[in-house]
Structures are given as structure tokens and as C-alpha cells.
Design an enzyme around this catalytic site. Sequence first.
Site, mmCIF file in Angstrom:
data_model
loop_
_atom_site.group_PDB
_atom_site.id
_atom_site.type_symbol
_atom_site.label_atom_id
_atom_site.label_comp_id
_atom_site.label_asym_id
_atom_site.label_seq_id
_atom_site.Cartn_x
_atom_site.Cartn_y
_atom_site.Cartn_z
ATOM 1 N N ASP A 11 1.026 -1.212 0.028
ATOM 2 C CA ASP A 11 0.046 0.035 0.147
ATOM 3 C C ASP A 11 0.968 1.113 -0.118
ATOM 4 O O ASP A 11 1.427 1.608 -0.951
ATOM 5 C CB ASP A 11 -0.758 -0.039 1.273
ATOM 6 C CG ASP A 11 -2.006 0.824 1.238
ATOM 7 O OD1 ASP A 11 -2.557 1.286 0.246
ATOM 8 O OD2 ASP A 11 -2.323 1.523 2.402
ATOM 9 N N THR B 156 5.614 -0.650 5.580
ATOM 10 C CA THR B 156 5.951 -1.898 6.153
ATOM 11 C C THR B 156 6.918 -2.487 5.618
ATOM 12 O O THR B 156 7.895 -3.005 6.122
ATOM 13 C CB THR B 156 4.491 -2.517 6.182
ATOM 14 O OG1 THR B 156 3.529 -1.843 6.686
ATOM 15 C CG2 THR B 156 4.825 -3.690 7.259
ATOM 16 N N LYS C 108 -0.860 -1.607 -4.830
ATOM 17 C CA LYS C 108 -1.614 -0.363 -5.038
ATOM 18 C C LYS C 108 -0.587 0.752 -5.139
ATOM 19 O O LYS C 108 -0.365 1.576 -4.400
ATOM 20 C CB LYS C 108 -2.395 -0.019 -3.744
ATOM 21 C CG LYS C 108 -3.907 -0.859 -3.596
ATOM 22 C CD LYS C 108 -4.590 -0.281 -2.584
ATOM 23 C CE LYS C 108 -4.477 -1.076 -1.052
ATOM 24 N NZ LYS C 108 -5.512 -0.436 -0.228
ATOM 25 N N ASP D 4 -7.738 -9.020 5.332
ATOM 26 C CA ASP D 4 -8.739 -9.231 6.331
ATOM 27 C C ASP D 4 -9.162 -7.638 6.365
ATOM 28 O O ASP D 4 -8.522 -6.623 5.956
ATOM 29 C CB ASP D 4 -8.364 -9.341 7.504
ATOM 30 C CG ASP D 4 -7.439 -8.241 8.328
ATOM 31 O OD1 ASP D 4 -6.380 -7.974 7.617
ATOM 32 O OD2 ASP D 4 -7.639 -8.057 9.352
HETATM 33 P P1 IMP Z 1 1.666 -0.278 3.911
HETATM 34 O O1 IMP Z 1 2.902 -0.302 4.929
HETATM 35 O O2 IMP Z 1 1.047 0.847 3.875
HETATM 36 O O3 IMP Z 1 2.348 -0.809 2.539
HETATM 37 O O4 IMP Z 1 0.875 -1.444 4.468
HETATM 38 C C1 IMP Z 1 0.693 -2.694 4.236
HETATM 39 C C2 IMP Z 1 -0.187 -3.598 4.891
HETATM 40 O O5 IMP Z 1 -1.379 -2.799 5.127
HETATM 41 C C3 IMP Z 1 -0.598 -4.914 4.439
HETATM 42 O O6 IMP Z 1 0.403 -5.728 4.387
HETATM 43 C C4 IMP Z 1 -2.009 -5.038 4.795
HETATM 44 O O7 IMP Z 1 -1.691 -5.679 5.918
HETATM 45 C C5 IMP Z 1 -2.586 -3.868 5.068
HETATM 46 N N1 IMP Z 1 -3.425 -3.156 3.886
HETATM 47 C C6 IMP Z 1 -3.160 -2.282 3.027
HETATM 48 N N2 IMP Z 1 -4.167 -2.162 2.089
HETATM 49 C C7 IMP Z 1 -4.947 -3.107 2.398
HETATM 50 C C8 IMP Z 1 -6.176 -3.583 1.996
HETATM 51 O O8 IMP Z 1 -6.676 -2.894 0.896
HETATM 52 N N3 IMP Z 1 -6.999 -4.600 2.328
HETATM 53 C C9 IMP Z 1 -6.439 -5.337 3.582
HETATM 54 N N4 IMP Z 1 -5.281 -4.792 4.052
HETATM 55 C C10 IMP Z 1 -4.529 -3.846 3.472
#
Ligand code: IMP
Length: 181
Positions: free
Chosen positions: A109, A113, A137, A165
Site C-alpha cells: 500500500d 511496512t 496499489k 482482512d
Molecule cells: P503499507 O505499509 O501501507 O504498505 O501497509 C501494508 C499492509 O497494510 C498490508 O500488508 C496489509 O496488511 C494492510 N493493507 C493495506 N491495504 C489493504 C487492503 O486493501 N486490504 C487489507 N489490508 C490492507
Amino acid sequence: MNAEALKQDSHIKKVVLSEAEIQQKVRETGEIISKRYSGKPLLLVSILKGSFIFLADFCRSLTIPCEIAFMRVSSYYEGTSSSGEVKIIMDIDRDIKDYHVIIVEDIIDTGRTLRDIIDRIKARGPLSLEVITLLDKPERRLVPLKADMSLFEIPDLFVVGYGLDCGESYRNLPYIAEYTE
Ligand code: IMP
Ligand code: MG
């Protein structure tokens, strides 16, 4: 959970990726990776919990030997996106120096992370490191990061199913669906 049961669920708006589309793409990815890592010691590191179903299908699509490890992290959220501060809740259970490592992730996303996870794993000196994500995304990215392989790019929607989830529910859907409040 079957499709009939879901028609009753007002939060599930539409199917974004069908079970057949996912299975086809996972098989193709398995073929590519089996060729790329043939004859090499391979360790798949699944990031829990979201990637558990993808991992299960992906590792069975490989025609080469591999080992499996798990890592569980929690991201702290600021509003709707992760802050980048990541805490390891469960770590990989071995030294990874003698392995070619593939991180198996559910979705990228903002990228925060995964950026943190990649840096930590790289510091442990694997033979090589690449990232495979089921979903990406790109519109939401806040840190520069690109997966080596991304099975599907999706628009800025909140999706559930196939391991992903919303409040710990919907992980057992066999497809990916858009979730709305
Ligand atoms: P990031 O650090 O923003 O890239 O977060 C990634 C984490 O957020 C993923 O591993 C998911 O656990 C959660 N996440 C991000 N988008 C979604 C979504 O559309 N549905 C469910 N979980 C999401
Ligand atoms: Mg995840």
C-alpha cells in the site's frame, strides 16, 4: 465462506479478482520462479497474517524444493495509512545467510511496512533477496519501493479475501473483493 453467503453481506461490494484469475496467475508465477531458482537453496518468507493463503498456493505451484519461514509484524497506523514504524512480533526462525530469500507479501500500500522488512532482512545477509506481492496499489505509495514481481495492480480500494482482512474477518474468501463501510 461461499458466494451465496456473501450475497447477504452488505460490506462486500464487488469481486475484484476471481478465484480462477488468482489461481491462473499464481500458477504462472510458480513456473517463472521455479526456473529462476532451480538448483538454488530457496527460502520463502511469508509475512503474516495476510499472505498465508497466497503462500500456501504459491509454494505448491513451485516444481523445485523450497523451505518456508514466517515473520509477523505490526504496523502502527496514523489515520488510514501505516506510519512506517514496524514492530516484529514473530521473527524468522533461522539464519538466512545460506539462502536465496523471497519475501511473500499480500499487498503493498504505502510501502512503509515492506521498506522496513526489506531493510531488516537485507542486513542479515541472504545470498539474494526479492519481493513477490500478490497485490500492489501503486497510487498509494508514500516511499519509493517496487516489488520484483507483483501479480496484480489494483486501484485505491480497500480489499478483503484470499488472506486479506478487515478487522480479522473475510480472510477465508477464495477471491478478492472490495470492502465498503
Ligand atoms: P503499507 O505499509 O501501507 O504498505 O501497509 C501494508 C499492509 O497494510 C498490508 O500488508 C496489509 O496488511 C494492510 N493493507 C493495506 N491495504 C489493504 C487492503 O486493501 N486490504 C487489507 N489490508 C490492507
Ligand atoms: Mg501484510
